[in-house]
Design an enzyme around this catalytic site. Structure first.
Site, PDB file in Angstrom:
ATOM      1  N   HIS A 170       4.395   5.436  -2.303  1.00 55.92           N
ATOM      2  CA  HIS A 170       2.894   5.913  -1.546  1.00 55.92           C
ATOM      3  C   HIS A 170       3.736   5.625  -0.825  1.00 55.92           C
ATOM      4  CE1 HIS A 170       0.728   2.843  -3.228  1.00 55.92           C
ATOM      5  NE2 HIS A 170      -0.354   3.410  -3.491  1.00 55.92           N
ATOM      6  N   CYS A 268       1.844  -2.424   4.021  1.00 58.06           N
ATOM      7  CA  CYS A 268       0.742  -2.240   3.125  1.00 58.06           C
ATOM      8  C   CYS A 268      -0.441  -3.467   2.371  1.00 58.06           C
ATOM      9  CB  CYS A 268       1.973  -2.736   1.691  1.00 58.06           C
ATOM     10  SG  CYS A 268       3.004  -1.414   1.443  1.00 58.06           S
TER      11      CYS A 268
HETATM   12  N1  ARG Z   1       2.065  -3.308  -6.765  1.00 62.18           N
HETATM   13  C1  ARG Z   1       0.934  -1.771  -6.000  1.00 62.18           C
HETATM   14  C2  ARG Z   1       1.214  -0.775  -6.426  1.00 62.18           C
HETATM   15  O1  ARG Z   1       1.600  -0.371  -7.178  1.00 62.18           O
HETATM   16  C3  ARG Z   1       1.884  -2.268  -4.217  1.00 62.18           C
HETATM   17  C4  ARG Z   1       0.764  -1.670  -3.281  1.00 62.18           C
HETATM   18  C5  ARG Z   1       1.797  -1.797  -1.968  1.00 62.18           C
HETATM   19  N2  ARG Z   1       0.507  -1.345  -1.373  1.00 62.18           N
HETATM   20  C6  ARG Z   1       1.853   0.278  -0.109  1.00 62.18           C
HETATM   21  N3  ARG Z   1       0.825   0.404   0.625  1.00 62.18           N
HETATM   22  N4  ARG Z   1       2.801   0.525   0.057  1.00 62.18           N
HETATM   23  O2  ARG Z   1      -0.211  -0.143  -6.611  1.00 62.18           O
END
Ligand code: ARG
Length: 281
Positions: A170, A268
């Site tokens: 991300h 996150c």
């Molecule tokens: N386990 C989640 C995923 O892989 C983690 C998300 C983390 N969020 C973020 N905004 N980077 O989607």
């Protein structure tokens, strides 16, 4: 290069208590379902993060966590809210699919006009507001089509950035917006997370950006939340904290190690609700 942070402005955040947090599937390289998670510790770290926001004078709203959605704590992925416009999330993996409608409903129930995304996008995980432009990640989750969709919806220019390292799947794991002041937006990023073309674009747009080294990036140091002065940051990202101080920011270390097992940190867990801009006079 400025050595004075632009100053804090009051923010409105949406958070989701990690009541049902665990790692039961694997959709990024940080997640290992065979390793134990401590939900109580995750809740404790999350409460501390919430309290830090409140102590800094920010407003925090809460969405009810839903059973069976262990990643719902990562509120940043729930939607993108720019100028009061809510663009819903549409998740890449079915495990997280129901989170999109749940967050959208939260906004709709509170009178926001919401727009159902046609294209895959994971909210503020990949779409970051930097002054007048939206920086938008792609490569692992959010699609280029979604970038175009949010550009039309909000009228903001969208700069697409290609992520190339699966650990930084991300955009908000590889880049942090420190100041969203439209006259002087400031960012920090980990150069190795981007394709050569995207890196060139970042250098061109933000020649003064803080460049964050591998160790600090690997502690998810860039998954930071800034109000223009205070920067909530993983305590392990010590060099990044020094870099922030050199630029006049105040790093506020908050540990989110338990949530790191799911691949997320402070940012996150935080969705920023940006209001309709005040009319020009
Ligand atoms: N386990 C989640 C995923 O892989 C983690 C998300 C983390 N969020 C973020 N905004 N980077 O989607």
């Amino acid at each position: 290069m400025s050595t004075t942070a632009p100053g804090a402005t009051a923010r409105h955040y949406l958070m989701c208590r990690p009541t049902h947090y665990t790692v039961s599937y694997e959709i990024n390289p940080w997640m290992h379902p065979d390793r134990a998670t401590d939900t109580a510790l995750a809740v404790q770290q999350w409460e501390r993060l919430r309290d830090v926001y409140l102590d800094l004078g920010h407003e925090v709203s809460f969405i009810e966590p839903l059973e069976g959605l262990p990643d719902m704590v990562y509120a940043a992925n729930g939607a993108t809210v720019v100028d009061g416009i809510v663009y819903s999330a549409r998740f890449r993996y079915p495990e997280r699919g129901p989170e999109g409608p749940a967050y959208q409903k939260w906004f709709a129930d509170r009178g926001y006009v919401t727009h159902t995304a046609e294209h895959v996008n994971e909210g503020e995980g990949d779409i970051l507001v930097a002054g007048e432009v939206l920086l938008a990640g792609t490569g692992f989750r959010t699609t280029r089509e979604a970038h175009a969709e949010i550009a039309v919806l909000t009228g903001h220019e969208v700069v697409g950035l290609e992520l190339v390292d699966p650990h930084y799947y991300h955009l908000d794991t590889a880049l942090a917006v420190l100041s969203s002041d439209p006259r002087d937006a400031q960012i920090a990023y980990h150069p190795q997370a981007f394709s050569p073309a995207s890196l060139e674009r970042l250098q061109e747009l933000f020649p003064d950006a803080l460049l964050v080294e591998a160790d600090d990036a690997a502690a998810l140091g860039l998954n930071a939340v800034s109000d223009g002065e205070h920067v909530i940051v993983a305590p392990a990202a010590t060099r990044f904290a020094d870099q922030l101080r050199e630029r006049g920011y105040t790093p506020v270390p908050v540990s989110t190690t338990e949530l790191l097992k799911g691949g997320g940190g402070a940012k996150c867990c935080t969705l920023e609700i940006r209001p309709v801009p005040a009319p020009l006079r």
